[in-house]
Scaffold this active site. Structure first.
Site, PDB file in Angstrom:
ATOM      1  CG  HIS A 133       2.588  -0.787   1.331  1.00 54.84           C
ATOM      2  ND1 HIS A 133       1.229  -0.561   1.227  1.00 54.84           N
ATOM      3  CD2 HIS A 133       2.725  -2.125   1.522  1.00 54.84           C
ATOM      4  CE1 HIS A 133       0.582  -1.708   1.348  1.00 54.84           C
ATOM      5  NE2 HIS A 133       1.470  -2.667   1.533  1.00 54.84           N
ATOM      6  CD  GLU A 134       6.359  -3.849   1.313  1.00 50.90           C
ATOM      7  OE1 GLU A 134       6.328  -4.716   2.223  1.00 50.90           O
ATOM      8  OE2 GLU A 134       5.501  -3.776   0.415  1.00 50.90           O
ATOM      9  CG  HIS A 137       3.585  -4.714   5.570  1.00 50.21           C
ATOM     10  ND1 HIS A 137       2.342  -5.167   5.952  1.00 50.21           N
ATOM     11  CD2 HIS A 137       3.543  -4.572   4.211  1.00 50.21           C
ATOM     12  CE1 HIS A 137       1.576  -5.299   4.875  1.00 50.21           C
ATOM     13  NE2 HIS A 137       2.275  -4.935   3.820  1.00 50.21           N
ATOM     14  CD  GLU A 186      -0.584  -5.333   1.362  1.00 50.87           C
ATOM     15  OE1 GLU A 186      -0.342  -4.831   0.253  1.00 50.87           O
ATOM     16  OE2 GLU A 186       0.276  -5.458   2.255  1.00 50.87           O
TER      17      GLU A 186
END
Length: 335
Positions: A133-134, A137, A186
């Site tokens: 997930h990071e 980003h 997100e």
């Protein structure tokens, strides 16, 4: 392990974040870019408002991970980046925290932060999901706006506004606009996490653990998925308004809604197409009209409305940001 050393059949070579970008993220980002001088405010806030201070806080108060410090977590971090074909490996820090959380910040050199509860509660694949997930980003270049949001959250918009060089800047409005954008961003990164773990139900399971704060072996994923369906299906007028108010200051969408969004994405067939090798590459040109889309005006009006509520026209914000930067630069020279 770098992206270059991961076998080709495990890498999504040259994948563009546009290949899996959530429509809300695309629209909200386009809307942010349409607000005159907002980028000026964000960049000045980062330049003079605390990114260096945040880095010093990490060096002094967090544990930097690597081959000699939690090497299995470090290896999982590198593998998540490699799956998305990200060549540079950001520094990874571990801090003490009771909540299961992680973040990616740093507009110049991104860094990833893990709270200790994340490592102690999640199993290996769930942790890989969070790290994926990071990585999402970072690949989507969310870190410029997320770093500004982290500074506003860490120091407090009201506190920064009391400083002479930030006086007059509508930082509360900036914070609310960034929160609105971040909730949409997100959803994109949940998709990135799913491409990293190659298991949509693992992403749902990880969101269940984030919601409950308890190891997944003690929870029922089937029951949580059913709960997500119930939440999405029941949206009468008052409940919908109540949810809007409660989400206004949240950085993330509710976990049950995120579960629903992942399931819809998988059902659309986009996940399977990407995993079969059919996806947009970074080298492919981006059509600005396609990026904006019809939904971007919805977010643009939301953002303009936020600034109007604080008695400030967005066209004046850039000039105030420039004045603030000059004042702060002069103060730093005197000190």
């Amino acid at each position: 392990m770098s992206a270059a050393t991961l076998p080709d059949d495990q890498r999504l070579i040259e994948i563009s974040p546009k290949a899996y970008e959530h429509p809300a993220d695309r629209a909200a980002t386009a809307a942010l870019h349409s607000i005159p001088m907002l980028d000026t405010v964000v960049r000045k806030l980062i330049e003079y408002g605390g990114e260096r201070a945040l880095r010093q806080e990490l060096l002094g108060n967090y544990v930097r991970l690597g081959d000699a410090q939690l090497p299995e977590v470090w290896a999982s971090h590198r593998a998540a980046l490699a799956r998305l074909d990200i060549q540079e490996v950001p520094e990874l820090y571990l801090g003490q925290g009771p909540f299961i959380n992680a973040s990616a910040i740093g507009s110049q050199r991104p860094i990833v932060l893990l709270q200790s509860s994340t490592v102690s509660t999640l199993d290996d694949l769930e942790l890989r999901t969070v790290l994926g997930h990071e990585a999402g980003h970072i690949l989507s270049d969310h870190v410029l706006y997320s770093t500004a949001l982290a500074i506003l959250t860490a120091f407090g918009a009201r506190a920064l506004m009391r400083l002479p060089f930030f006086a007059g800047l509508p930082l509360l409005a900036v914070q609310l606009a960034l929160l609105e954008w971040y909730r949409a961003a997100e959803l994109t990164c949940d998709r990135a996490a799913t491409l990293v773990n190659r298991s949509p139900m693992t992403t749902c399971q990880t969101l269940m653990v984030l919601a409950g704060g308890t190891a997944s072996r003690r929870l029922s994923l089937d029951a949580f998925v059913a709960q997500a369906a119930e939440y999405v299906e029941l949206e009468p007028g008052w409940d919908k308004f109540s949810r809007f108010r409660s989400e206004l200051l949240q950085t993330h969408q509710y976990p049950v809604r995120r579960v629903s969004e992942i399931q819809k994405w998988v059902r659309s067939g986009d996940y399977d197409r990407i995993m079969s090798g059919e996806y947009r590459k970074r080298s492919e040109p981006v059509d600005p009209r396609e990026e904006a889309g019809s939904a971007s005006e919805f977010y643009a009006e939301r953002f303009r409305g936020i600034f109007r509520e604080f008695g400030e026209g967005v066209s004046k914000v850039g000039d105030k940001a420039g004045d603030a930067a000059d004042k702060l630069a002069g103060w730093l020279r005197r000190e």
